[in-house]
Write an enzyme that holds these catalytic residues in place. Structure first.
Site, PDB file in Angstrom:
ATOM      1  N   GLY A   1      -9.251  14.709  24.675  1.00  0.00           N
ATOM      2  CA  GLY A   1      -8.694  13.579  24.557  1.00  0.00           C
ATOM      3  C   GLY A   1      -7.325  13.846  24.228  1.00  0.00           C
ATOM      4  N   ALA A   2      -7.094  14.812  23.225  1.00  0.00           N
ATOM      5  CA  ALA A   2      -5.754  15.005  22.517  1.00  0.00           C
ATOM      6  C   ALA A   2      -4.807  15.420  23.559  1.00  0.00           C
ATOM      7  CB  ALA A   2      -5.995  15.842  21.223  1.00  0.00           C
TER       8      ALA A   2
ATOM      9  N   GLY B   1       5.378  -7.602  -4.515  1.00  0.00           N
ATOM     10  CA  GLY B   1       4.780  -8.946  -4.157  1.00  0.00           C
ATOM     11  C   GLY B   1       5.468  -8.923  -2.538  1.00  0.00           C
ATOM     12  N   GLY B   2       5.504 -10.296  -2.170  1.00  0.00           N
ATOM     13  CA  GLY B   2       5.932 -10.711  -0.764  1.00  0.00           C
ATOM     14  C   GLY B   2       7.345  -9.831  -0.503  1.00  0.00           C
TER      15      GLY B   2
END
Length: 497
Positions: A384-385, A151-152
């Site tokens: 771009g790498a 859960g949370g």
């Protein structure tokens, strides 16, 4: 106080008790508990007995004589559920760690929110999240998943720097198997939904996986010994150059661009012996990250892994590396980047998954970091790498390349297909093959080398493999007191999350 703990009940579940976990983790006889009498009373929830220490043991102690604050949830007390007092105790522990500039360690073993407390249980979580966020980048935060974290409750570990999970003991999920079955009709086990393998290999939530609890605690101790206690307590002054008399490092990288090799061999040769602690080992294996010592100094390693997918960058690899770069920058840990990358992966699936957004995180992380950054291009850096992997353009302090390293917009084969696409259409297969071979060779000689980058100052020096360790040492010493010159006054940047 030993009598107040229901140790046998926890042992029947094949788990160590909360207090045992603390004592195994800390130096002998160093734990000091506080808040032992804080707790909720049974009559509030129409129960016959009260909840001692509200199901979480809090205090401080030492690991390798370094101060740490710690909390450990006790599943034998109301399932270790989080209520208002429980949450407040954890929040106070994190706050005390912030005030004392030291790490905080949380051992999670909880059934989730204490339903009987209603909104007060949610308030307990809210307090924890607030202090987790306040501590982020100021002190190290470590989470150990030694039971259910549902859960949370999962969002507190998610905010922390490192998550350790124990096989067949630790589980993390937002909604449990029963809820999944009720909502979707699908039946799954806890392991299939949120076991250690799920978070180590697929989600990337877990950073370290251990076979046993004691193995996990030893790994945490090793990490604590290596990292600074806060972002202002990392001077890196007690180091001295030690030569590693190796002659084989230059043979580890094949000359053939498409031939794979294991980057770990390079890492192990450059770092001090047996000090590399790899992080997220099974997630996004095409990039390797981790901490190690270099002549006694703690450094961060970011390295492409040619052995997996050729070392390309994809969404997961970008996320993995970007967060680690930001961690190192937060705690003034120098970053060594080892580059052998053919580019960002071309893929319809990756475009759909948002590789533009994820790749931008890596660019952003390197560009905003101000720690000493040293980059070495081992064999190739394309497209771009090349920029994304700690290039000079993003603020690297020193960039080196080994002889024969190639830097280019793209590989020769792809470049020729684009540059001469129309001409190739009119050729027969044999003619096309001869033409491409000739032009690829010409392209490689003219464009795929590091000479232009060196002339432009994008590479500082081309060095021999056997010179690498000494070069790195000299730079790390020189850059120890580095401070950023270009600064823009702003609240914070807006990283593409």
């Amino acid at each position: 106080m030993q009598g107040k703990y229901d140790i046998e009940k926890q042992h029947k579940m094949h788990k160590l008790h909360a207090i045992e976990r603390i004592k195994y983790l800390l130096d002998d006889n160093s734990f000091h508990e506080y808040g032992s009498n804080i707790g909720s009373y049974g009559e509030e929830y129409e129960c016959e007995k009260s909840f001692p220490y509200d199901g979480v043991i809090t205090g401080y102690g030492y690991i390798h004589r370094k101060l740490v604050f710690i909390y450990s949830q006790d599943f034998t007390v109301c399932g270790g559920t989080v209520g208002k007092a429980h949450g407040r105790k954890i929040a106070i522990t994190i706050k005390k760690a912030i005030e004392n500039k030291c790490p905080v360690i949380g051992i999670c073993d909880s059934g989730g929110a204490r339903i009987q407390e209603g909104v007060n249980a949610l308030a307990g979580y809210g307090d924890i999240f607030f202090y987790n966020t306040l501590a982020s980048g100021y002190i190290p935060q470590i989470s150990i998943i030694a039971g259910t974290c549902a859960g949370g409750a999962v969002y507190s570990p998610a905010i922390t720097d490192f998550i350790f999970m124990i096989k067949n003991v630790g589980y993390m999920f937002v909604t449990g198997p029963k809820v999944i079955q009720d909502v979707t009709g699908k039946i799954c086990s806890m392991n299939e939904l949120g076991g250690s393998s799920i978070h180590a290999e697929y989600s990337g939530v877990a950073h370290f996986i251990s076979e046993t609890e004691k193995e996990c605690f030893n790994e945490v101790r090793k990490l604590i010994k290596m990292i600074p206690s806060s972002n202002i307590l990392n001077k890196n002054e007690n180091f001295k150059f030690s030569q590693k008399y190796f002659s084989q490092i230059g043979t580890f990288v094949p000359k053939e661009q498409r031939k794979v090799y294991d980057i770990h061999r390079i890492i192990d040769e450059l770092l001090d012996k047996n000090t590399f602690m790899e992080i997220q080992k099974k997630f996004a294996g095409n990039i390797v990250i981790g901490l190690g010592t270099f002549c006694g100094m703690t450094v961060g390693i970011v390295a492409n892994q040619p052995k997996v997918l050729g070392g390309v960058l994809d969404s997961d690899a970008s996320d993995k590396a970007a967060r680690f770069v930001r961690y190192c920058d937060s705690f003034n840990i120098p970053i060594i980047t080892l580059v052998d990358v053919p580019g960002f992966v071309p893929s319809i699936e990756q475009e759909k998954s948002g590789i533009i957004r994820h790749g931008a995180k890596l660019l952003y992380a390197y560009a905003e970091s101000t720690v000493p950054k040293i980059t070495l291009i081992l064999r190739k850096a394309f497209g771009g790498a090349y920029i994304a992997m700690g290039s000079k353009h993003l603020g690297a302090d020193a960039v080196y390349a080994w002889p024969n390293a190639q830097i280019s917009v793209m590989g020769a084969e792809g470049a020729i297909d684009i540059l001469y696409g129309k001409i190739l259409l009119d050729m027969g297969e044999k003619e096309k093959e001869i033409f491409k071979e000739k032009m690829e060779k010409k392209y490689s000689q003219k464009y795929m080398n590091s000479l232009t980058a060196e002339k432009e100052g994008y590479i500082d020096e081309i060095i021999l493999p056997e010179e690498t360790r000494e070069k790195f040492y000299q730079d790390l010493v020189a850059f120890t007191n580095k401070e950023p010159v270009i600064q823009v006054t702003k609240k914070h940047g807006n990283i593409p999350l």
